[in-house]
Scaffold this motif. Structure first.
Motif, short mmCIF file in Angstrom:
data_model
loop_
_atom_site.label_atom_id
_atom_site.label_comp_id
_atom_site.label_asym_id
_atom_site.label_seq_id
_atom_site.Cartn_x
_atom_site.Cartn_y
_atom_site.Cartn_z
N MET A 246 0.85 -1.20 0.00
CA MET A 246 0.00 0.00 0.00
C MET A 246 0.89 1.25 0.00
SD MET A 246 -2.84 1.21 2.82
CE MET A 246 -3.74 -0.32 2.62
N ASP A 247 0.52 2.18 -0.84
CA ASP A 247 1.29 3.42 -0.89
C ASP A 247 1.10 4.21 0.39
OD1 ASP A 247 2.16 2.83 -3.41
OD2 ASP A 247 0.57 3.96 -4.42
N SER A 248 2.05 5.09 0.65
CA SER A 248 1.94 5.94 1.83
C SER A 248 0.84 6.96 1.61
CB SER A 248 3.27 6.65 2.08
OG SER A 248 3.52 7.60 1.06
N LEU A 249 0.39 7.58 2.70
CA LEU A 249 -0.67 8.58 2.63
C LEU A 249 -0.25 9.76 1.76
CD1 LEU A 249 -3.48 9.22 3.76
CD2 LEU A 249 -2.35 10.42 5.65
N VAL A 250 1.02 10.11 1.83
CA VAL A 250 1.53 11.23 1.03
C VAL A 250 1.45 10.90 -0.45
CG1 VAL A 250 3.55 12.62 0.47
CG2 VAL A 250 3.04 12.07 2.85
N ASP A 251 1.85 9.67 -0.81
CA ASP A 251 1.82 9.27 -2.22
C ASP A 251 0.38 9.24 -2.76
OD1 ASP A 251 4.56 8.97 -2.31
OD2 ASP A 251 4.50 6.84 -1.77
N ILE A 252 -0.53 8.73 -1.94
CA ILE A 252 -1.94 8.68 -2.35
C ILE A 252 -2.48 10.09 -2.56
CG2 ILE A 252 -4.27 8.08 -1.60
CD1 ILE A 252 -3.07 5.68 -0.14
N THR A 253 -2.16 10.97 -1.63
CA THR A 253 -2.64 12.36 -1.72
C THR A 253 -2.08 13.05 -2.96
OG1 THR A 253 -2.75 12.50 0.70
CG2 THR A 253 -2.77 14.57 -0.52
#
Length: 212
Positions: free
Chosen positions: A1-8
């Protein structure tokens, strides 16, 4: 799962398309709406009838249907558009119809004495509209235009149905890939941030041009 920063960051890239559609629609639908509004209050009956038919048709049918017609229907008669171009045309025509009614109501809300005063001053109809009537009408229509701007941001999510990579489509792609609802929450926060900025801007405009 990508990090929250990457998703944002991925979802924010989709918001660029949302912003582009918003500015394209605003840039063209506002002047078109003004023209239609002036035409609807003119004394030329065939023109009034034609413009009334236009606003009736595009305000009375779903924007999604108009979007599908522009993207999937026009190729039947040989007109092929890119997804973004089709979305822009559908949104411009649809929102111009709503704005035309807002502008018409704004113009008609101006005191009739203003028209008479302009005639006394020797102004032509065109001069009276551009120098006296429309500036006053513009002040009256700020609140409803704010509402339409917010609706435009939310309606932009419809372009995902024809494959445009907007904010919501980007969030949905991550949800499908990672099986998590976090992207939808991020998308909601971004939508709220954008609409909140619009509300603040229009409130400042309303305060600036309000009559004490």
């Amino acid at each position: 799962m990508d990090s929250l920063v990457d998703i944002t960051e991925f979802i924010l890239k989709g918001s660029l398309i949302t912003g582009e559609l918003f500015f394209i629609t605003a840039l063209f639908s506002v002047p078109l709406g003004c023209i239609v509004a002036v035409g609807k209050i003119s004394k030329i009956k065939p023109l009034k009838a034609l413009l009334s038919l236009y606003t009736w048709a595009f305000r009375g049918t779903p924007l999604l249907l108009q979007l599908f017609f522009t993207y999937f229907g026009l190729p039947v008669i040989g007109i092929r558009l890119s997804p973004l171009a089709a979305a822009s045309i559908a949104f411009i025509i649809n929102y111009a119809a709503y704005l035309a009614e807002i502008f018409r109501a704004g113009i008609e809300s101006v005191n009739k004495g203003q028209y008479e005063a302009s005639k006394v001053l020797g102004m032509s109809h065109c001069q009276a509209m551009t120098k006296i009537i429309i500036p006053q009408a513009a002040r009256n229509v700020i609140p409803p235009i704010c509402n339409e701007s917010i609706n435009l941001i939310k309606d932009s999510a419809l372009v995902a149905t024809i494959g445009v990579g907007d904010l919501l489509r980007a969030a949905k792609e991550v949800v499908t890939r990672d099986f998590t609802i976090t992207p939808f929450i991020i998308a909601a926060v971004i939508y709220l941030a954008i609409t909140s900025v619009l509300v603040i801007v229009f409130k400042k405009l309303e305060k600036k041009y309000s009559i004490d």
